[in-house]
Structure formats: structure tokens, C-alpha cells
Design a protein around this motif. Structure first.
Motif, PDB file in Angstrom:
ATOM      1  N   ASP A  34       0.816  -1.218   0.000  1.00 40.01           N
ATOM      2  CA  ASP A  34       0.000   0.000   0.000  1.00 40.01           C
ATOM      3  C   ASP A  34       0.849   1.268   0.000  1.00 40.01           C
ATOM      4  OD1 ASP A  34      -2.418  -1.463   0.007  1.00 40.01           O
ATOM      5  OD2 ASP A  34      -2.323  -1.662   2.196  1.00 40.01           O
ATOM      6  N   GLY A  35       2.046   1.203  -0.605  1.00 47.99           N
ATOM      7  CA  GLY A  35       2.906   2.389  -0.693  1.00 47.99           C
ATOM      8  C   GLY A  35       3.694   2.695   0.562  1.00 47.99           C
ATOM      9  N   ILE A  36       3.656   1.794   1.559  1.00 45.79           N
ATOM     10  CA  ILE A  36       4.342   2.031   2.832  1.00 45.79           C
ATOM     11  C   ILE A  36       5.663   1.260   2.860  1.00 45.79           C
ATOM     12  CG2 ILE A  36       4.218   1.819   5.347  1.00 45.79           C
ATOM     13  CD1 ILE A  36       1.157   2.071   5.058  1.00 45.79           C
ATOM     14  N   GLU A  37       6.762   1.984   3.132  1.00 46.92           N
ATOM     15  CA  GLU A  37       8.092   1.376   3.160  1.00 46.92           C
ATOM     16  C   GLU A  37       8.859   1.795   4.408  1.00 46.92           C
ATOM     17  OE1 GLU A  37       9.164   1.393  -1.611  1.00 46.92           O
ATOM     18  OE2 GLU A  37       9.789   3.100  -0.380  1.00 46.92           O
ATOM     19  N   ILE A 136       4.984   6.677   3.464  1.00 47.90           N
ATOM     20  CA  ILE A 136       3.878   6.253   2.608  1.00 47.90           C
ATOM     21  C   ILE A 136       3.895   7.143   1.378  1.00 47.90           C
ATOM     22  CG2 ILE A 136       2.185   7.693   3.846  1.00 47.90           C
ATOM     23  CD1 ILE A 136       0.076   5.530   3.103  1.00 47.90           C
ATOM     24  N   ARG A 137       3.904   6.506   0.219  1.00 44.36           N
ATOM     25  CA  ARG A 137       3.970   7.205  -1.070  1.00 44.36           C
ATOM     26  C   ARG A 137       2.577   7.231  -1.689  1.00 44.36           C
ATOM     27  NH1 ARG A 137       8.298   5.864  -5.749  1.00 44.36           N
ATOM     28  NH2 ARG A 137       9.590   5.909  -3.895  1.00 44.36           N
ATOM     29  N   PHE A 138       2.235   8.374  -2.312  1.00 43.03           N
ATOM     30  CA  PHE A 138       0.946   8.494  -2.988  1.00 43.03           C
ATOM     31  C   PHE A 138       1.008   9.611  -4.017  1.00 43.03           C
ATOM     32  CE2 PHE A 138       0.977  11.148   0.735  1.00 43.03           C
ATOM     33  CZ  PHE A 138       0.329  12.311   0.372  1.00 43.03           C
ATOM     34  N   SER A 139       0.047   9.611  -4.930  1.00 42.55           N
ATOM     35  CA  SER A 139      -0.042  10.675  -5.928  1.00 42.55           C
ATOM     36  C   SER A 139      -1.256  11.541  -5.594  1.00 42.55           C
ATOM     37  CB  SER A 139      -0.173  10.077  -7.331  1.00 42.55           C
ATOM     38  OG  SER A 139      -1.349   9.294  -7.407  1.00 42.55           O
ATOM     39  N   GLY A 140      -1.414  12.602  -6.342  1.00 42.75           N
ATOM     40  CA  GLY A 140      -2.565  13.465  -6.145  1.00 42.75           C
ATOM     41  C   GLY A 140      -2.178  14.900  -5.837  1.00 42.75           C
ATOM     42  N   ARG A 141      -3.197  15.703  -5.615  1.00 42.45           N
ATOM     43  CA  ARG A 141      -2.998  17.129  -5.355  1.00 42.45           C
ATOM     44  C   ARG A 141      -2.401  17.360  -3.978  1.00 42.45           C
ATOM     45  NH1 ARG A 141      -8.353  18.852  -5.293  1.00 42.45           N
ATOM     46  NH2 ARG A 141      -7.546  20.818  -4.534  1.00 42.45           N
ATOM     47  N   GLU A 187       4.744  12.128  -0.310  1.00 46.75           N
ATOM     48  CA  GLU A 187       4.954  11.170   0.780  1.00 46.75           C
ATOM     49  C   GLU A 187       4.664  11.831   2.117  1.00 46.75           C
ATOM     50  OE1 GLU A 187       8.428   8.410  -1.239  1.00 46.75           O
ATOM     51  OE2 GLU A 187       9.041   9.917   0.205  1.00 46.75           O
ATOM     52  N   VAL A 188       4.297  11.002   3.058  1.00 52.10           N
ATOM     53  CA  VAL A 188       4.284  11.382   4.474  1.00 52.10           C
ATOM     54  C   VAL A 188       5.270  10.450   5.142  1.00 52.10           C
ATOM     55  CG1 VAL A 188       2.927  11.616   6.591  1.00 52.10           C
ATOM     56  CG2 VAL A 188       1.859  12.134   4.386  1.00 52.10           C
ATOM     57  N   MET A 189       6.133  11.007   6.005  1.00 53.29           N
ATOM     58  CA  MET A 189       7.192  10.213   6.634  1.00 53.29           C
ATOM     59  C   MET A 189       7.212  10.458   8.138  1.00 53.29           C
ATOM     60  SD  MET A 189      10.322  11.114   4.116  1.00 53.29           S
ATOM     61  CE  MET A 189      10.361  10.644   2.436  1.00 53.29           C
ATOM     62  N   ILE A 190       7.780   9.499   8.841  1.00 58.43           N
ATOM     63  CA  ILE A 190       8.040   9.671  10.272  1.00 58.43           C
ATOM     64  C   ILE A 190       9.322   8.901  10.611  1.00 58.43           C
ATOM     65  CG2 ILE A 190       6.608   7.720  11.040  1.00 58.43           C
ATOM     66  CD1 ILE A 190       5.815   9.702  13.429  1.00 58.43           C
ATOM     67  N   GLU A 191      10.139   9.501  11.457  1.00 56.41           N
ATOM     68  CA  GLU A 191      11.390   8.855  11.855  1.00 56.41           C
ATOM     69  C   GLU A 191      11.105   7.758  12.883  1.00 56.41           C
ATOM     70  OE1 GLU A 191      15.821   9.930  13.644  1.00 56.41           O
ATOM     71  OE2 GLU A 191      14.412  11.550  13.241  1.00 56.41           O
ATOM     72  N   LEU A 192      11.870   6.678  12.778  1.00 55.78           N
ATOM     73  CA  LEU A 192      11.718   5.548  13.708  1.00 55.78           C
ATOM     74  C   LEU A 192      12.938   5.449  14.611  1.00 55.78           C
ATOM     75  CD1 LEU A 192      10.358   2.838  11.260  1.00 55.78           C
ATOM     76  CD2 LEU A 192       9.061   4.351  12.764  1.00 55.78           C
ATOM     77  N   ARG A 193      12.728   4.890  15.808  1.00 57.52           N
ATOM     78  CA  ARG A 193      13.839   4.651  16.733  1.00 57.52           C
ATOM     79  C   ARG A 193      14.618   3.445  16.293  1.00 57.52           C
ATOM     80  NH1 ARG A 193      10.932   5.638  22.479  1.00 57.52           N
ATOM     81  NH2 ARG A 193      10.616   7.834  22.130  1.00 57.52           N
TER      82      ARG A 193
END
Length: 193
Positions: A34-37, A136-141, A187-193
Motif C-alpha cells: 500500500d505504498g508504505i516502506e 507512505i507514497r501516494f499521488s494526487g494534489r 509522501e508522508v514520513m516519520i522517523e523511527l527509533r
């Protein structure tokens, strides 16, 4: 004749050589679907600025005008000037004071010592250390709603996979404003420990 022009425009828009923009280096450690890596990023440098804006779109526009003021002075000849090439992504997140922090990745060939002094004092450089990120990767406005929907999916993935995070999520835009929404990479990202 018209069909040839349409084919040419589509080829140019989709061509990797025309749209080749330097990005920070990363390795995909796990693909959740679902675009999540889960990604491991190498260290990189950003130019960051804080802007007072009503929404993410306005913040990006204001920050881009400031980024345009970063002129490069060659180390040997101080009279010569050049602009720093465009890189991707443009990242945004809200600061604690309600303002927006917008950052631009600097080309790999520069270090903190070789980057120019920005013409705008509100732009500063910062080293981002190597880190693990869930994206998470996605397309759109580029709408606040579109980013919020994908941030919720990302946060749900963090919880479902029992991951530990650092800080808050941020958005990343990879394409110029003239790119049609269905071809944009966001994309929306968040840093992980």
C-alpha cells in the motif's frame, strides 16, 4: 499532427532524464504494501526556513521564494555566482509555535563548509543524520486533506507493526507545481527509533 504533440508531451513528462532531480539516498528495508516502506536514509544536508502560513501549500510557496535566494559563490572566484540545482523532496512540518518548517535537500556535492551563505537570513543549513524512516507514497494534489488522510494511514501502520517513532510526521513533495496531480509523487514520513 495533434496526436504527435500529445505523445511528445507525455514522453517528456514521464521521461526520467527530463525529470531527473537529485534525492537523498536510501535503501528500502521492508515493503509493507500500500505504498508504505521502511527506509534507511544516508545523512544529507537541508536548507530549512520557518514561515508563517495558513496552510501547507502557502508555506511551500513562501519557502520556495526564500530558497531561490541561495546563490552559490565559487570557492576560487568570489565574483562568479550560480544557483544551486533543484533537488527533491521539499519537506514540510508544523513547528511547535504553529508556523511551518520547510526544508530543501541540498545536492550531494556540497558539505556544510562549501555551501554558500544564503542571501535571506531566515534560511539556514542543517545536517540530517542517517536514520530509519517509515514512509507512505501516494499521488494526487497537494491538499491538507490528502496529506492528513495518508498521515492517518501511516500512523495506523506504525501501530499495527508496533514501531517506535521519534518526533512528528512530515510531508514530502517531489514534483513541480505544473505536474498534473495524478503524476505527482508525494509522501508522508516519520522517523523511527
Amino acid at each position: 499532427m495533434k496526436i504527435n504533440i500529445v505523445i511528445l508531451l507525455c514522453t517528456l513528462l514521464l521521461s526520467k532524464t527530463v525529470m531527473a532531480i537529485e534525492e537523498p539516498e536510501f535503501k528500502v528495508l521492508k515493503d509493507f504494501g500500500d505504498g508504505i516502506e521502511l527506509r534507511q536514509y544516508n545523512a544529507f544536508i537541508i536548507a530549512e526556513t520557518e514561515v508563517n502560513a495558513a496552510n501547507a501549500d502557502e508555506a511551500g510557496n513562501l519557502a520556495f521564494k526564500r530558497k531561490q535566494s541561495i546563490a552559490m559563490t565559487a570557492p576560487v572566484n568570489q565574483a562568479r555566482s550560480e544557483k544551486i540545482a533543484m533537488t527533491a523532496p521539499v519537506s514540510q512540518r508544523q513547528a511547535d509555535n504553529g508556523k511551518w518548517l520547510v526544508s530543501f535537500v541540498m545536492p550531494n556535492k556540497y558539505s556544510l563548509e562549501t555551501l554558500p551563505i544564503p542571501n535571506d537570513k531566515s534560511v539556514y543549513f542543517k545536517q540530517v543524520p542517517a536514520r530509519k524512516v517509515l514512509a507512505i507514497r501516494f499521488s494526487g494534489r497537494w491538499t491538507d486533506g490528502n496529506f492528513a488522510d495518508h498521515e492517518n494511514l501511516l500512523v495506523a501502520s506504525v501501530k499495527a507493526n508496533q514501531l517506535k517513532t521519534v518526533g512528528i510526521p512530515w510531508t514530502a513533495r517531489y514534483n513541480p507545481p505544473f505536474m498534473p496531480g495524478f503524476l505527482r509523487r508525494n509522501e508522508v514520513m516519520i522517523e523511527l527509533r
